[in-house]
Each structure stands twice: as structure tokens, then as C-alpha cells.
Write a protein that holds these residues in place. Structure first.
Motif, PDB file in Angstrom:
ATOM      1  N   ARG A  63       4.432  -9.858 127.645  1.00 46.89           N
ATOM      2  CA  ARG A  63       5.801  -9.568 128.390  1.00 46.89           C
ATOM      3  C   ARG A  63       6.529  -8.445 127.453  1.00 46.89           C
ATOM      4  NH1 ARG A  63       7.649 -12.096 132.909  1.00 46.89           N
ATOM      5  NH2 ARG A  63       6.452 -14.036 132.221  1.00 46.89           N
TER       6      ARG A  63
ATOM      7  N   THR B 198       8.395  -7.249 132.404  1.00 49.12           N
ATOM      8  CA  THR B 198       7.026  -6.857 132.915  1.00 49.12           C
ATOM      9  C   THR B 198       5.820  -7.413 132.016  1.00 49.12           C
ATOM     10  OG1 THR B 198       7.702  -4.720 133.720  1.00 49.12           O
ATOM     11  CG2 THR B 198       5.396  -5.046 133.677  1.00 49.12           C
ATOM     12  N   VAL B 199       4.968  -8.023 132.670  1.00 49.22           N
ATOM     13  CA  VAL B 199       3.565  -8.631 131.954  1.00 49.22           C
ATOM     14  C   VAL B 199       2.517  -7.501 132.347  1.00 49.22           C
ATOM     15  CG1 VAL B 199       1.976 -10.559 131.978  1.00 49.22           C
ATOM     16  CG2 VAL B 199       4.080 -10.855 132.766  1.00 49.22           C
TER      17      VAL B 199
END
Length: 607
Positions: A336, A308-309
Motif C-alpha cells: 500500500r 492504493t494497493v
């Protein structure tokens, strides 16, 4: 620290000096001086009694006015006969000085002429004071300065050229330090004429320590408060008049404290010193604990899967149990994740994508052991062992040899190419710039600092230091609990860039630890080390004795385990003290006092 009196630069902090046997200045307890003036009324017996009464009051020094009427006034002066009656004979001065010595008081003397100045020096006083009346008396200032004693220079009623000339004369003659004393006596001095805010101006304008001569009415409660306010305004010396009995209304009684009142003031000044603390903005242990408790942590606002960023919608700041430094916003946003995170999990850089490289700083130049990087250890150049150990580390993406453009160091580039590792050849003295070039080339977020002298670096603890550094969101981490030469430092590239930009002198950044361990600027951590490995063994190569010890270790331990680490080293040296003693007498180079590793905080905004 003496400097030409004309070279005044705004906002330079005056350095502490020794006055009356005590260090005074920023961060030091103020020196409280008991001024007898003429409260003795010409009686040496009264002066001795008052001196003894002050012995256990917290008095930092007692001050006497030494004068002869001939040096003080013209005979036609209306007060000539008065001062003639108040002056002591040589025998009386001997009695008074001996009394002060007997009760352990340091002595400062006001001097009002060449004769009294020479007499005061002969008495062995700890400091001299020059009254504002003699601020233009160059012959007297020269004699006072030539004494080499610290000087309290009264500047009340003096204008700028007079102060500059007096400072210059005293320092050029040899004075060991000057305190500019602000204030004047007006029997008593009105509160409106005290002007304590002027202390800031005097200190900034002349870059000398400042003190206050407080002469407010001793019956006014401000007689206690003014000295405390003066200390808060920067006064390093506080002078108060004293008398045995103010109710008797003798000479100089208006602003004079009695001994018990003086003791109360001394106690308050002692407590005020505790409250003032240090002028350096370095967090105390209590502030550090407060910081860890109160600073919000960056946390996940919802469950986040690996990959996930991070955005402003996925993370935010909340108070959470303190386990690490707070992660800065710019360190996380756009990064990330590399692990799954639960809701409200504290964000650490260990959970985010980051690149770390090892930078080995090495040159051929060495005063104590020339060409030490290529000296043989177990049949191979010493630097080979360092490189190969670093290549075993798992938490780093690259090992970079960082040397200089000096032609003598070209042979080290050949070493790097033989090992198939990248190299940087940069400024000979600015090691930090070489590391920054390496970090930029490899887009590294962190740099592990290794010196080529440390060929027994423990790569296992290197990996642990990197993990701890990232888990703590640190700017600078070391594991210096390990023996010298087996430890390392981990530095965020952001901190490295900032330290380089803020360095007062970047030409000593081979000692970058001192730049980066500034707690005013950086988040610092020390990676834990097992107690059984915490030893003071010296395992770096800088002298022939160091080299002999390292050779013994490598030749003994490497055949058993080519990747031996600090556990095997400590176990062996504990069992063989005769080997450990080979270089036990070697002292590290004492260079800290000779190099400027300070940071200029005003440059932070430009970083």
C-alpha cells in the motif's frame, strides 16, 4: 595453496601463485616466457645475444634448457652426440645466467636430471620446469619439489595417473606451486593438435593453474592468435620459442619467434589481459553506470493516491532517469502506498508501507574487555546508553535486544526487560539468525544493525539512513562516513534471509557486513554524510582505552545535552586532540582473513 594431489574436486578455482617474481593466476596478467631451447646452436655467444635482444620485449621470464647428455639420453641414442655438442659447460652457464641478470630478466630452467636440477637451484633461478619426458621420474620430481620453487609441469603426452603422481610428488616434497603446461612440439605442431579447449579440462580436473606451450608454425598468423586464445581459455603462463633469425633455419626454428615478433605478442597479451579483466562477476564502474541507465524502473501507470494497493494494473516497468536502484516486483506488488504518486513517478520503498526495527547484537563474552556491556559509563551500564539512544529513533517500530542462549548472557535479558523492550536469545555465533527471528516476529521489512559496543549511535543519522535505504530501494545501506561507533547499517529482511541461506559458513555472521556487502548479489548504498563529520575517531567499546574515551565524552557532553549527537562529539574531539588520542593507537581486530564470509551463489535458487 598446496593440497593433497589426490583430492581433486570439480570446479574449484585455482589460487594465484608467484612464478618468476610475479603473481600469476585468475585475474593476473599472463606470464609470457621466452623459450630459448637449443636455438643458440651450442653457442653461448648466440644465447647471450638473444637474451639481450629479449630484454625490452615484454618478456616475463627467459627459459633455458639445462642438461647434460649423460642425464638426458643413453649413449646409444642417435641424438646423443648432437645434444653433447649443444650442451653448455659450467663456465658458459655462468656467462649466460649473468647476462640475463644484467638485463633484468627472471630465469626459469628446464631440468632433465638430478645434476641439472641441483645446478639450476644453485644458480638461483626463479622457477623450474619439468619436461613431460620426466613426468614419471620420481627421484627428479622429489629434488625439484624440495627446492621449494614454483614448477612448470609439462603434461603433454601424459595420462591421468602420471599427472596425479607428479603433482603429488612435487607438492609433498615442498614445491611452492605448480602450473600444468599443456602442449607438445611436433616441428611444428599442427593447429589441429593444439587442443586449447583442453585447458578448461586440466584446470577443472586438477585444480591447478594451467599454461600453454605454443609450438604452431611461426610463419602462420595463428602463432599470434593461439596464445591469445589460450589466455581466454584460462592459461596463466604462455611459453613461446624464440630465435635471433628464423630465416637461418637453425636448431628449433620452426615455431620460434624473432625478438620483434615476440615484442608484438607481448603487447597483444597485455591488451588481452585488459580485455579479460577479472574472473569475479563484480560490475565495473562502467557497468554500474550502464546498469543505472538501462535498468527499467517500476513506475506508476496512473495517478495513485495514498493508500492504493499496487497491482499489475497500477504499476509497470519503464526506463526513467536513474535516481535509485530498481524496485523489485515482489517488493511492491500488494503493498500500500503511503503518499500520493503522479503518473510515471518512480516507485521506491519509501513510498510504500514498510516496517523497520532496530536489532542490538550484544553478548557478555569479550576477549579484550570482558563484560563490557555492563561496565559503568556515567554511572550506568554501557548498554543502557545504546538502548536509550535507539529508542529515540523515529523511523523504526521497535528496538530488539538480540543476545544468545549462553547462560552468561541471561543478565542481558534482564536489561531488556528493565527497559521494556523485546529480546531474542538465539545461537551464540550466528547473529544473523537472531536478527531473522526478530524480523519475523515483528514482520519487519528492514533491520537496522547496531552492536552493543556502539553506545554513541546517532539516532538522527540512523533515521536518515533508514529513509535513504528505502528511497534507494537498497538491500544494504550504511553511513560509514561517520566516526566509528556512531554509524549504523540498514538491511532489508529479504537480503538478510538470502545472505543467511547463501552463507558458506553462518557461524561468523556477527561480521554480517562482509556477507551483505557482496555487490554480485545485493543492491548497495552508502548514505551521504556531511563532510565536516567525516572523521576517523574510534567511538566503540572494545578495549580499556576505548572505554576511557567514551566515559570522558559522555561525562562531558551529557550534562549539556542528554541527546547529544555526532556533531557535538566531533566538535569536542576536534577541540581536544588529547582526548581523541586516548585510543588512537588501538587497532581493530584483524579477523577478516580468519573467517569465511563468502556467499555460495549456487544457493540463490533455493532462497
Amino acid at each position: 595453496m598446496n593440497r593433497p594431489a589426490a583430492e581433486f574436486v570439480a570446479d574449484t578455482v585455482a589460487q594465484p601463485i608467484t612464478v618468476a617474481g610475479r603473481l600469476v593466476g585468475p585475474g593476473q596478467r599472463p606470464l609470457l616466457v621466452a623459450e630459448l631451447a637449443n636455438s643458440h646452436g651450442g653457442s653461448v655467444e648466440n644465447a647471450v645475444a638473444l637474451t639481450r635482444a629479449l630484454a625490452n620485449t615484454g618478456c616475463g621470464a627467459i627459459k633455458y634448457q639445462h642438461y647434460t647428455p649423460e642425464e638426458l639420453l643413453v649413449k646409444a641414442h642417435p641424438k646423443y652426440d648432437n645434444f653433447k655438442n649443444l650442451a653448455f659447460t659450467t663456465a658458459e652457464w655462468d656467462t649466460l645466467v649473468n647476462a640475463a641478470r644484467e638485463v633484468g630478466l627472471s630465469i626459469i630452467m628446464d631440468v632433465f636430471g638430478l645434476g641439472s636440477a641441483r645446478a639450476a637451484v644453485a644458480f638461483g633461478v626463479e622457477a623450474l620446469k619439468v619436461h613431460t619426458a620426466d613426468g614419471v621420474n620420481i627421484p627428479l620430481l622429489e629434488v625439484v619439489g624440495a627446492s621449494g620453487l614454483p614448477v612448470l609441469l609439462s603434461v603433454g603426452g601424459s595420462i591421468h595417473p602420471e599427472v596425479v603422481r607428479a603433482i603429488r610428488t612435487l607438492e609433498e616434497a615442498g614445491s611452492s606451486g605448480i602450473v600444468l603446461m599443456h602442449g607438445f612440439q611436433h616441428y611444428p605442431t599442427e593447429l589441429a593438435d593444439t587442443n586449447l579447449a583442453r585447458l578448461h579440462t586440466l584446470q577443472r580436473r586438477y585444480q591447478r593453474l594451467v599454461g600453454v606451450m605454443d609450438h604452431v608454425d611461426a610463419e602462420d598468423e595463428m602463432a599470434l592468435l593461439v596464445p591469445l586464445l589460450a589466455v581466454a581459455a584460462g592459461a596463466s603462463v604462455v611459453e613461446k620459442h624464440v630465435t635471433l633469425n628464423r630465416a637461418a633455419k637453425g636448431v628449433d626454428y620452426y615455431s620460434s619467434m624473432e625478438p620483434d615478433e615476440f615484442a608484438h605478442l607481448a603487447a597483444l597479451l597485455e591488451r588481452s589481459t585488459v580485455a579479460m579483466g577479472s574472473p569475479d562477476v563484480i560490475l565495473t564502474e562502467a557497468e554500474q553506470a550502464y546498469r543505472l541507465t538501462m535498468k527499467k524502473q517500476l513506475v506508476a501507470l496512473r495517478p495513485l493516491s495514498a493508500g492504493t494497493v499496487l497491482t499489475s494494473q497500477t504499476v509497470g516497468y519503464r526506463q526513467a532517469p536513474a535516481t535509485c536502484h530498481s524496485c523489485y516486483w515482489e517488493e511492491a506488488i500488494g503493498r500500500r502506498t503511503v503518499v500520493d504518486l503522479e503518473t510515471e513517478a518512480v516507485i521506491t520503498r519509501g513510498a510504500l508501507e514498510e516496517r523497520t526495527i532496530v536489532c542490538i547484537a550484544v553478548r557478555m563474552h569479550s576477549q579484550r574487555l570482558p563484560r563490557k556491556a555492563l561496565l559503568p559509563v556515567a554511572g550506568r551500564p554501557a548498554i543502557d546508553h545504546c538502548i536509550e539512544r535507539c529508542l529515540h529513533a523515529r523511523e523504526v517500530e521497535a528496538v530488539v535486544l538480540c543476545t544468545s542462549r549462553n547462560p552468561e548472557d541471561k543478565v542481558l535479558i534482564e536489561v531488556a526487560e528493565r527497559h521494556g523492550i523485546p529480546w531474542i536469545a538465539g545461537d551464540e555465533y550466528d547473529v544473523m539468525s537472531r536478527f531473522l527471528e526478530a524480523a519475523e516476529r515483528f514482520e519487519a521489512d528492514n533491520v537496522v544493525r547496531i552492536t552493543g559496543d556502539n553506545i554513541l549511535i546517532d539516532f538522527g543519522y540512523l533515521d536518515e539512513a533508514v529513509r535513504y535505504h528505502r528511497a534507494m530501494n537498497s538491500d544494504y545501506t550504511n553511513n560509514y562516513g561517520l566516526p566509528i561507533g556512531t554509524a549504523c547499517e540498514v538491511i532489508s529482511t529479504r537480503a538478510l534471509r538470502l545472505a543467511h541461506r547463501m552463507a558458506a559458513d553462518p557461524n561468523h555472521t556477527e561480521y554480517m557486513s562482509w556477507y551483505l556487502s557482496d555487490p554480485r548479489v545485493f543492491r548497495l548504498s552508502e548514505a551521504p554524510v556531511p563532510e565536516e563529520l567525516s572523521r576517523s575517531y574510534r567511538l566503540t567499546i572494545d578495549t580499556p582505552e576505548d572505554l576511557e574515551l567514551i566515559r570522558r565524552l559522555v561525562e562531558t557532553l551529557m550534562p549539556q545535552n542528554p541527546a547529544f549527537g555526532v556533531q557535538e562529539i566531533v566538535k569536542y574531539l576536534d577541540a581536544h586532540p588529547e582526548v581523541a588520542s586516548i585510543n588512537s593507537h588501538v587497532s581493530p581486530k584483524n579477523v577478516e582473513s580468519a573467517v569465511n564470509t563468502s556467499l555460495l551463489l549456487e544457493r540463490y535458487r533455493d532462497a
